[in-house]
Design an enzyme around this catalytic site. Sequence first.
Site, PDB file in Angstrom:
ATOM      1  CB  CYS A  36      -0.963   0.000   1.177  1.00 54.03           C
ATOM      2  SG  CYS A  36      -2.304  -1.181   0.958  1.00 54.03           S
ATOM      3  CD  GLN A  37       5.980   3.493   2.701  1.00 54.12           C
ATOM      4  OE1 GLN A  37       6.552   2.417   2.789  1.00 54.12           O
ATOM      5  NE2 GLN A  37       6.419   4.569   3.303  1.00 54.12           N
ATOM      6  CG  MET A  59       5.660  -2.556   3.248  1.00 56.86           C
ATOM      7  SD  MET A  59       6.096  -0.804   3.006  1.00 56.86           S
ATOM      8  CE  MET A  59       5.026  -0.038   4.235  1.00 56.86           C
ATOM      9  CG  HIS A 101      15.265  -0.125   7.049  1.00 57.24           C
ATOM     10  ND1 HIS A 101      15.906   1.083   6.909  1.00 57.24           N
ATOM     11  CD2 HIS A 101      14.035   0.047   6.508  1.00 57.24           C
ATOM     12  CE1 HIS A 101      15.102   1.946   6.307  1.00 57.24           C
ATOM     13  NE2 HIS A 101      13.961   1.338   6.056  1.00 57.24           N
ATOM     14  CD  GLU A 102      11.688  -2.751   6.049  1.00 60.09           C
ATOM     15  OE1 GLU A 102      10.842  -1.905   6.416  1.00 60.09           O
ATOM     16  OE2 GLU A 102      12.434  -2.564   5.067  1.00 60.09           O
ATOM     17  CG  HIS A 161      10.200   1.634   9.109  1.00 58.73           C
ATOM     18  ND1 HIS A 161      10.125   3.002   8.966  1.00 58.73           N
ATOM     19  CD2 HIS A 161      10.789   1.171   7.974  1.00 58.73           C
ATOM     20  CE1 HIS A 161      10.653   3.341   7.784  1.00 58.73           C
ATOM     21  NE2 HIS A 161      11.066   2.252   7.164  1.00 58.73           N
ATOM     22  CE1 TYR A 166      14.196   5.306   1.186  1.00 59.51           C
ATOM     23  CE2 TYR A 166      14.696   3.759   2.939  1.00 59.51           C
ATOM     24  CZ  TYR A 166      13.895   4.162   1.896  1.00 59.51           C
ATOM     25  OH  TYR A 166      12.781   3.427   1.581  1.00 59.51           O
TER      26      TYR A 166
END
Length: 590
Positions: A127-128, A259, A284-285, A288, A372
């Site tokens: 969706c992003q 994601m 990284h994820e 978030h 980033y």
Amino acid sequence: MASHDPHSYADLEQAAIRHVTFDLRMDFGQRQLAGTALYELDRPVQGTLDLDTRDLTIVSAEASGRPLSPELGSPDPIRGQRLRLKGLHGASSFKLQFVTSPGANALQWLTPAQTAGGRQPFLFTQCQPHHARSIFPCQDSPSVRFTYDATLDVPSPLAAVMAAAPIGREESGGRRRFTFRMPQSIPSYLLAFAAGEIDSRDLSPRIRVYAEPETLDAAAWELAETEAMLAEAEKLYGAYPWERYDMLVLPPSFPYGGMENPRLTFLTPTVVVGDRSLTNVIAHELAHSWTGNLVTNATWEDFWLNEGWTTYAERRILEALEGEESAMLRAISGRLLMARAMDRFGWDADATRLQFSQAGIDPEDVISHVAYEKGYSFLVRLERAVGRQAFDAFTHRYIADHRFQSITTEAFVAFLRRELPQAARRVDLKSWLYEPGLPADAPDFPTPLMDAVSSVLFDLQEGHPPTKDGVAQWNTTQIYLFLQYLPRHLSLKECRALEDALSLKTTPIDLFLSQWLEIAIQSEYRDVLPVAEDLVGRVGRMLIILPVFRAIVQAEWSRPRARPLFERVRSGHHPITVRAMENLLALQGL
Ligand code: BES
Ligand code: ZN
């Protein structure tokens, strides 16, 4: 927080969605989702409510038992179609029935042949940034958060997973109904689900990996250190706010590395390489979970708040686990990716600013390493201006004060000025946030790990290509960096020597292949074309295949192969990837 979002038709003065109850039925034959959604709003609507849609068919609309007549506006290439609901007469809930289109941007429908198992079809969402509106009508702005309940109805024997808590499952009449609940509020871009032949394995009491049966063993091994990362992240940023951290390894066409869908990170299978050397994507994820999912950018103009902060947090987690040298090396690699992006945009282009107006611009066309890595460099600049202790204390307050909120760049600046005034005084915020290019006071990242790479690069320049022994001790980031720094044009002799020294004919790391093939094609090393064409068909991760496809399109000798290659592989690729490839072809008039 009210803010104007140029990528959404939503008008938050009307009302804001607070909870949605979904019932979604998947039809793999028609490549269609048929859904109903019951919406609860934060206040009664006087008159009109505007929602975002794209390629949706609205079947019915009602509020308080009365039918509404929904009006769809004319399609806009970026925002899609406005859905206007009129005559709500003080209702604070309403219900829509809708059907998606087979080309919905947020959905990729895979045939069995496109999965590892080859037995069952597969569906996943992405969706992003602004594709949720192709699944259901919504206020598709990251400034609107809602909780939800959902039922996913899939054909047996498929399983459905969702970025939410699984509640139950029942089976009847050849269908399975999976129910979920998302008790933490999310913006629409974090809505996510998938269905297919999916198995799972627990890695810890709060971490589970989902994957196709064929890839589950390898995935579980690769991701086994996730609990250690989660523990480090909690030390840095506080208790994990989403209860579970599960991961879904997708089929190869997944267009991103990862994601950060809450409770269920989606991952490319290209990180499963057998040595755990690419698990920075997990760091990284996972990061978030705080920076992005908990404290969210208010619009895509503030995207650096999500990705700059997360890149910073990713490297702090990795620094704690692998040491400072390794984190520095990753920062150097990121800086170079950013510089190449600025080369492509032009160093004074708007897309090289951390924040700029995106009215009339598709966010996907300007998303790049700039957010980033310039964002990361800015945060390191702030950290170095005040020292780590003060910066960490600031970060804690930043996260605690903005939990489950969306924030603009301006609100960040105001918070920084108030909470870390020394940094706001010592660093030129205006040039970092609003001006193009990279400010002169950008931090550098010295490390002996880079010196080793530089010396081999120097030898190559002097006419001495590396040998296998010369690079035998290097870690994955060093090899990647070496490839990144290689001159873009090499002689065929150098190409062959490098291919041999770095074992590029047999590497399991597609990220290496991507860097290498880009250079090899530009160097007219024709032998690699079959490998390049194979990669572009086999992998979906855009970071890996777009540079290679761009090189094929741009090099005169390979250009005639570009369009036929695209036609051959397009049906296997995600709608977002197809669009990006079409853009590259169009640039060369193909
Ligand atoms: N949120 C992004 C992926 C994304 C960005 C999707 C913009 C759609 C629009 C995700 O967190 C991400 O940054 N993934 C990176 C991981 C890497 C930086 C470690 C990727 O996909 O390569
Ligand atoms: Zn990210």
